[in-house]
Motif scaffolding. Structure first.
Motif, PDB file in Angstrom:
ATOM      1  N   MET A   1     -18.477 -51.300 -12.611  1.00  0.00           N
ATOM      2  CA  MET A   1     -18.156 -51.188 -11.109  1.00  0.00           C
ATOM      3  C   MET A   1     -16.722 -50.876 -10.773  1.00  0.00           C
ATOM      4  O   MET A   1     -16.442 -50.257  -9.622  1.00  0.00           O
ATOM      5  CB  MET A   1     -18.465 -52.611 -10.710  1.00  0.00           C
ATOM      6  N   VAL A   2     -15.732 -51.316 -11.741  1.00  0.00           N
ATOM      7  CA  VAL A   2     -14.511 -50.827 -11.572  1.00  0.00           C
ATOM      8  C   VAL A   2     -13.959 -49.380 -11.556  1.00  0.00           C
ATOM      9  O   VAL A   2     -12.870 -49.127 -11.239  1.00  0.00           O
ATOM     10  CB  VAL A   2     -13.450 -51.641 -12.508  1.00  0.00           C
ATOM     11  N   GLN A   3     -14.841 -48.623 -12.232  1.00  0.00           N
ATOM     12  CA  GLN A   3     -14.569 -47.303 -12.238  1.00  0.00           C
ATOM     13  C   GLN A   3     -14.547 -46.469 -11.073  1.00  0.00           C
ATOM     14  O   GLN A   3     -13.685 -45.707 -10.825  1.00  0.00           O
ATOM     15  CB  GLN A   3     -15.844 -46.524 -13.168  1.00  0.00           C
ATOM     16  N   VAL A   4     -15.221 -47.049  -9.973  1.00  0.00           N
ATOM     17  CA  VAL A   4     -15.017 -46.178  -8.580  1.00  0.00           C
ATOM     18  C   VAL A   4     -13.774 -46.445  -8.120  1.00  0.00           C
ATOM     19  O   VAL A   4     -13.111 -45.767  -7.549  1.00  0.00           O
ATOM     20  CB  VAL A   4     -16.230 -46.844  -7.796  1.00  0.00           C
ATOM     21  N   PRO A   5     -13.384 -47.893  -7.717  1.00  0.00           N
ATOM     22  CA  PRO A   5     -11.964 -47.780  -7.299  1.00  0.00           C
ATOM     23  C   PRO A   5     -10.881 -47.284  -7.989  1.00  0.00           C
ATOM     24  O   PRO A   5      -9.854 -46.571  -7.723  1.00  0.00           O
ATOM     25  CB  PRO A   5     -11.780 -49.499  -7.073  1.00  0.00           C
ATOM     26  N   ILE A   6     -10.725 -47.601  -9.334  1.00  0.00           N
ATOM     27  CA  ILE A   6      -9.680 -47.106 -10.341  1.00  0.00           C
ATOM     28  C   ILE A   6      -9.851 -45.479 -10.198  1.00  0.00           C
ATOM     29  O   ILE A   6      -8.763 -44.686 -10.185  1.00  0.00           O
ATOM     30  CB  ILE A   6     -10.079 -47.555 -11.513  1.00  0.00           C
ATOM     31  N   GLY A   7     -10.893 -44.865 -10.430  1.00  0.00           N
ATOM     32  CA  GLY A   7     -10.923 -43.388 -10.286  1.00  0.00           C
ATOM     33  C   GLY A   7     -10.508 -42.643  -8.992  1.00  0.00           C
ATOM     34  O   GLY A   7     -10.104 -41.900  -8.912  1.00  0.00           O
ATOM     35  N   SER A   8     -10.949 -43.476  -7.874  1.00  0.00           N
ATOM     36  CA  SER A   8     -10.579 -42.943  -6.384  1.00  0.00           C
ATOM     37  C   SER A   8      -9.044 -43.098  -6.554  1.00  0.00           C
ATOM     38  O   SER A   8      -8.432 -42.067  -5.699  1.00  0.00           O
ATOM     39  CB  SER A   8     -11.380 -43.954  -5.411  1.00  0.00           C
TER      40      SER A   8
ATOM     41  N   LEU B   1      -6.637 -43.238  -8.657  1.00  0.00           N
ATOM     42  CA  LEU B   1      -6.040 -42.335  -9.437  1.00  0.00           C
ATOM     43  C   LEU B   1      -5.926 -40.742  -9.054  1.00  0.00           C
ATOM     44  O   LEU B   1      -5.235 -40.171  -8.950  1.00  0.00           O
ATOM     45  CB  LEU B   1      -6.667 -42.253 -10.758  1.00  0.00           C
ATOM     46  N   SER B   2      -7.159 -40.598  -8.596  1.00  0.00           N
ATOM     47  CA  SER B   2      -7.547 -39.257  -7.938  1.00  0.00           C
ATOM     48  C   SER B   2      -6.615 -38.886  -6.389  1.00  0.00           C
ATOM     49  O   SER B   2      -5.994 -37.856  -6.497  1.00  0.00           O
ATOM     50  CB  SER B   2      -8.822 -38.999  -7.549  1.00  0.00           C
ATOM     51  N   ALA B   3      -6.554 -40.005  -5.948  1.00  0.00           N
ATOM     52  CA  ALA B   3      -5.766 -39.931  -4.421  1.00  0.00           C
ATOM     53  C   ALA B   3      -4.232 -39.714  -4.908  1.00  0.00           C
ATOM     54  O   ALA B   3      -3.438 -39.091  -4.322  1.00  0.00           O
ATOM     55  CB  ALA B   3      -5.865 -41.432  -3.787  1.00  0.00           C
ATOM     56  N   ALA B   4      -3.712 -40.602  -6.167  1.00  0.00           N
ATOM     57  CA  ALA B   4      -2.291 -40.316  -6.711  1.00  0.00           C
ATOM     58  C   ALA B   4      -2.117 -38.838  -7.018  1.00  0.00           C
ATOM     59  O   ALA B   4      -1.148 -38.336  -6.560  1.00  0.00           O
ATOM     60  CB  ALA B   4      -1.977 -41.317  -7.853  1.00  0.00           C
ATOM     61  N   VAL B   5      -3.046 -38.348  -7.511  1.00  0.00           N
ATOM     62  CA  VAL B   5      -2.901 -36.770  -8.123  1.00  0.00           C
ATOM     63  C   VAL B   5      -2.704 -35.909  -6.834  1.00  0.00           C
ATOM     64  O   VAL B   5      -1.872 -34.976  -6.674  1.00  0.00           O
ATOM     65  CB  VAL B   5      -4.335 -36.325  -8.933  1.00  0.00           C
ATOM     66  N   LEU B   6      -3.493 -36.315  -5.897  1.00  0.00           N
ATOM     67  CA  LEU B   6      -3.669 -35.464  -4.768  1.00  0.00           C
ATOM     68  C   LEU B   6      -2.287 -35.567  -3.946  1.00  0.00           C
ATOM     69  O   LEU B   6      -1.649 -34.610  -3.193  1.00  0.00           O
ATOM     70  CB  LEU B   6      -4.636 -35.477  -3.749  1.00  0.00           C
TER      71      LEU B   6
ATOM     72  N   VAL C   1      -8.478 -43.224  -1.211  1.00  0.00           N
ATOM     73  CA  VAL C   1      -7.941 -44.572  -0.910  1.00  0.00           C
ATOM     74  C   VAL C   1      -8.837 -45.444  -0.244  1.00  0.00           C
ATOM     75  O   VAL C   1      -9.048 -46.562  -0.675  1.00  0.00           O
ATOM     76  CB  VAL C   1      -6.613 -44.413  -0.103  1.00  0.00           C
ATOM     77  N   ALA C   2      -9.573 -45.040   0.843  1.00  0.00           N
ATOM     78  CA  ALA C   2     -10.746 -45.867   1.449  1.00  0.00           C
ATOM     79  C   ALA C   2     -11.884 -46.090   0.782  1.00  0.00           C
ATOM     80  O   ALA C   2     -12.284 -47.170   0.781  1.00  0.00           O
ATOM     81  CB  ALA C   2     -11.064 -45.065   2.699  1.00  0.00           C
ATOM     82  N   VAL C   3     -12.482 -45.027  -0.094  1.00  0.00           N
ATOM     83  CA  VAL C   3     -13.329 -45.246  -0.873  1.00  0.00           C
ATOM     84  C   VAL C   3     -13.139 -46.282  -2.071  1.00  0.00           C
ATOM     85  O   VAL C   3     -13.831 -47.203  -2.142  1.00  0.00           O
ATOM     86  CB  VAL C   3     -13.813 -43.781  -1.708  1.00  0.00           C
ATOM     87  N   GLY C   4     -12.025 -46.299  -2.650  1.00  0.00           N
ATOM     88  CA  GLY C   4     -11.528 -47.447  -3.538  1.00  0.00           C
ATOM     89  C   GLY C   4     -11.616 -48.607  -2.890  1.00  0.00           C
ATOM     90  O   GLY C   4     -12.010 -49.568  -3.704  1.00  0.00           O
ATOM     91  N   LEU C   5     -11.045 -48.948  -1.785  1.00  0.00           N
ATOM     92  CA  LEU C   5     -11.127 -50.224  -1.100  1.00  0.00           C
ATOM     93  C   LEU C   5     -12.550 -50.664  -0.997  1.00  0.00           C
ATOM     94  O   LEU C   5     -12.751 -51.789  -0.992  1.00  0.00           O
ATOM     95  CB  LEU C   5     -10.269 -50.032   0.307  1.00  0.00           C
TER      96      LEU C   5
ATOM     97  N   VAL D   1      -2.381 -51.438 -10.198  1.00  0.00           N
ATOM     98  CA  VAL D   1      -3.945 -51.521 -10.954  1.00  0.00           C
ATOM     99  C   VAL D   1      -3.703 -51.401 -12.562  1.00  0.00           C
ATOM    100  O   VAL D   1      -4.334 -51.672 -13.318  1.00  0.00           O
ATOM    101  CB  VAL D   1      -4.646 -50.358 -10.582  1.00  0.00           C
ATOM    102  N   GLY D   2      -2.632 -50.500 -12.880  1.00  0.00           N
ATOM    103  CA  GLY D   2      -2.382 -50.412 -14.225  1.00  0.00           C
ATOM    104  C   GLY D   2      -2.031 -51.888 -14.958  1.00  0.00           C
ATOM    105  O   GLY D   2      -2.629 -52.044 -16.158  1.00  0.00           O
ATOM    106  N   VAL D   3      -1.287 -52.502 -14.357  1.00  0.00           N
ATOM    107  CA  VAL D   3      -0.920 -53.781 -14.876  1.00  0.00           C
ATOM    108  C   VAL D   3      -2.390 -54.804 -14.997  1.00  0.00           C
ATOM    109  O   VAL D   3      -2.740 -55.660 -15.974  1.00  0.00           O
ATOM    110  CB  VAL D   3      -0.067 -54.857 -14.061  1.00  0.00           C
TER     111      VAL D   3
END
Length: 316
Positions: free
Chosen positions: A64-71, A73-78, A92-96, A161-163
């Motif tokens: 389950m945590v793959q969705v918020p973390i992936g979203s 991280l992708s937002a940070a890249v963008l 960011v909204a999808v992750g929330l 999130v990293g911590v």
């Protein structure tokens, strides 16, 4: 002439010292007790096993945590690319949106852990809660057109999130939270039959603990004479099933209430997500013998031939 070797002194790094100290720190225990009771009191019914991941065979929380973390991280890249703030805001909204179900699956697992694991798990949850708050602030800023501030909150959220991920890794891999604590059994028990005692040593309906190749084994003899044997250490957190209760063809772990079917070790109810290794049993000359159950058909055919020669093999 001295041949003694002097090995360099290896010191534990500071991060591991802090994590070990966190495991031993009792000041948050009253809060842990309060939160644990609240989570266990949630009216989830059979849904609780689904949240544990019993149907999946392992905890569902890592999935389950793959969705918020992936979203996020992708937002940070963008956010590192000019003109992509709107797409980053959507991620960011999808992750929330995905954070709440991910947190729910983690909380039901956390409520059934050992105290040292719960202490690290609480810090893990606080870090992720901080991340959610930062990303919520990031999204609010983006909606109001404050893109720069929204990016700043986003990068701070990713740090949190990293911590949280580091603490989650410690919880899963160093403290073995969510691991199958019975997985090692097939690698330790040697092939063949093992004599574990006379029939009289196993009172009907009472769990008895025996050992095969230094592996604890739960043995239960039914009133009708059928003998069941399972690995004794619960797959959830290695609780002693031989100290649990036997009822309706199942055994209940005394630590966290996982229920296993005696006939084949199937996990009927969580929090255990993996079944117990089961043993075939037979009675030879008044002695109970067990053998780790194998699925290979050739072995089962061999069992049948051995049974015809004098031993009665008991298996589903």
């Amino acid at each position: 002439m001295s041949t003694r070797r002097h090995h360099p002194r290896v010191r534990q790094n500071r991060l591991l010292r802090l994590l070990d100290r966190l495991e031993r720190e009792p000041r948050a225990d009253p809060l842990i007790d309060l939160l644990g009771r609240a989570v266990r009191a949630l009216p989830l019914g059979r849904g609780r096993d689904a949240l544990h991941g019993r149907g999946l065979g392992h905890p569902v929380h890592p999935l389950m945590v793959q969705v918020p973390i992936g979203s996020w991280l992708s937002a940070a890249v963008l956010d590192l690319r000019p003109g992509r703030s709107r797409e980053a805001g959507l991620l960011v909204a999808v992750g929330l949106a995905a954070a709440t179900p991910a947190a729910l699956t983690g909380s039901v697992d956390w409520a059934e852990l050992h105290r040292q694991q719960q202490r690290v798990g609480l810090a893990h949850a606080l870090s992720n809660t901080t991340a959610v708050a930062l990303y919520a602030a990031s999204l609010a800023c983006r909606v109001r057109g404050r893109t720069g501030r929204g990016r700043t909150y986003g990068f701070l959220g990713l740090t949190a999130v990293g911590v949280g991920g580091m603490l989650g890794g410690h919880l899963a891999y160093r403290q073995a939270s969510g691991a199958n604590h019975a997985e090692e059994v097939p690698h330790l028990v040697t092939e063949g039959w093992h004599r574990i005692g006379t029939v009289d040593e196993f009172p009907a309906g009472r769990p008895v603990r025996r050992s095969v190749d230094d592996v604890p084994v739960l043995v239960v003899r039914e009133t009708g004479g059928t003998v069941h044997a399972l690995a004794d250490r619960c797959s959830h957190l290695a609780g002693p099933l031989s100290e649990g209760t036997v009822d309706d063809g199942c055994v209940r772990c005394p630590w966290h209430g996982s229920v296993f079917r005696l006939s084949d070790g199937w996990n009927v109810r969580g929090p255990a997500t993996a079944p117990q290794p089961a043993f075939d049993t037979r009675v030879v000359d008044g002695h109970v013998e067990v053998r780790l159950r194998r699925q290979d058909r050739a072995e089962r055919a061999s069992d049948d031939r051995e049974a015809d020669r004098g031993g009665s093999v008991m298996a589903p």
